[in-house]
Design a protein around this motif. Structure first.
Motif, PDB file in Angstrom:
ATOM      1  N   LYS A 112      32.074  48.534  37.214  1.00  0.00           N
ATOM      2  CA  LYS A 112      31.121  47.838  36.340  1.00  0.00           C
ATOM      3  C   LYS A 112      31.821  46.828  35.438  1.00  0.00           C
ATOM      4  O   LYS A 112      32.913  47.082  34.949  1.00  0.00           O
ATOM      5  N   HIS A 113      31.122  45.719  35.274  1.00  0.00           N
ATOM      6  CA  HIS A 113      31.535  44.662  34.348  1.00  0.00           C
ATOM      7  C   HIS A 113      32.817  43.960  34.785  1.00  0.00           C
ATOM      8  O   HIS A 113      33.522  43.392  33.961  1.00  0.00           O
ATOM      9  N   LEU A 138      22.418  45.359  32.751  1.00  0.00           N
ATOM     10  CA  LEU A 138      23.282  45.215  33.916  1.00  0.00           C
ATOM     11  C   LEU A 138      22.446  45.155  35.193  1.00  0.00           C
ATOM     12  O   LEU A 138      22.687  44.316  36.065  1.00  0.00           O
TER      13      LEU A 138
END
Length: 129
Positions: A109-110, A24
């Motif tokens: 996140k993501h 990430l």
């Protein structure tokens, strides 16, 4: 993480990336660089983050809230004292953010990369409009 087209909408913005998930961190750094940002890091430990927060010229920072059980709120405090804008990133919900940091923008996140870019554009006074 899906790619977004390169542009210069984060040009002149020095962004500290603090993230302990290697892939990430690498994806975020590449995406921000492709958008014109000067990426500082990424780093994945609290000690590295504190060192860069104190020593490097920065316009904004993307801070993973939890680095292997250590919270980055001290880094946020260092950056606040230097008038550097902060965006938190987390996989947790907003209830995990203490009240003194409730005003800090959060990128989940993501999720959409364009949302991250928009948060950093708003956080970075030098970014091109």
């Amino acid at each position: 993480m899906p790619a977004i087209p390169a542009s210069d909408d984060l040009a002149h913005c020095r962004v500290l990336v603090v993230e302990d998930e290697y892939f990430l961190a690498d994806d975020v750094a590449r995406i921000l660089s492709a958008r014109g940002a000067e990426v500082v890091g990424p780093v994945g430990t609290l000690s590295e983050a504190e060192e860069l927060a104190r020593s490097r010229p920065l316009d904004a920072a993307l801070l993973d809230i939890n680095l292997k059980g250590e919270f980055t709120y001290r880094v946020a405090d260092i950056l606040r004292d230097r008038n550097v804008s902060v965006v938190f990133t987390t996989g947790y919900g907003p209830c995990f953010i203490p009240p003194p940091y409730a005003h800090v923008p959060v990128w989940k996140k993501h999720t959409e990369v364009r949302d991250l870019v928009a948060l950093l554009r708003a956080a970075c006074p030098m970014a091109r409009a």
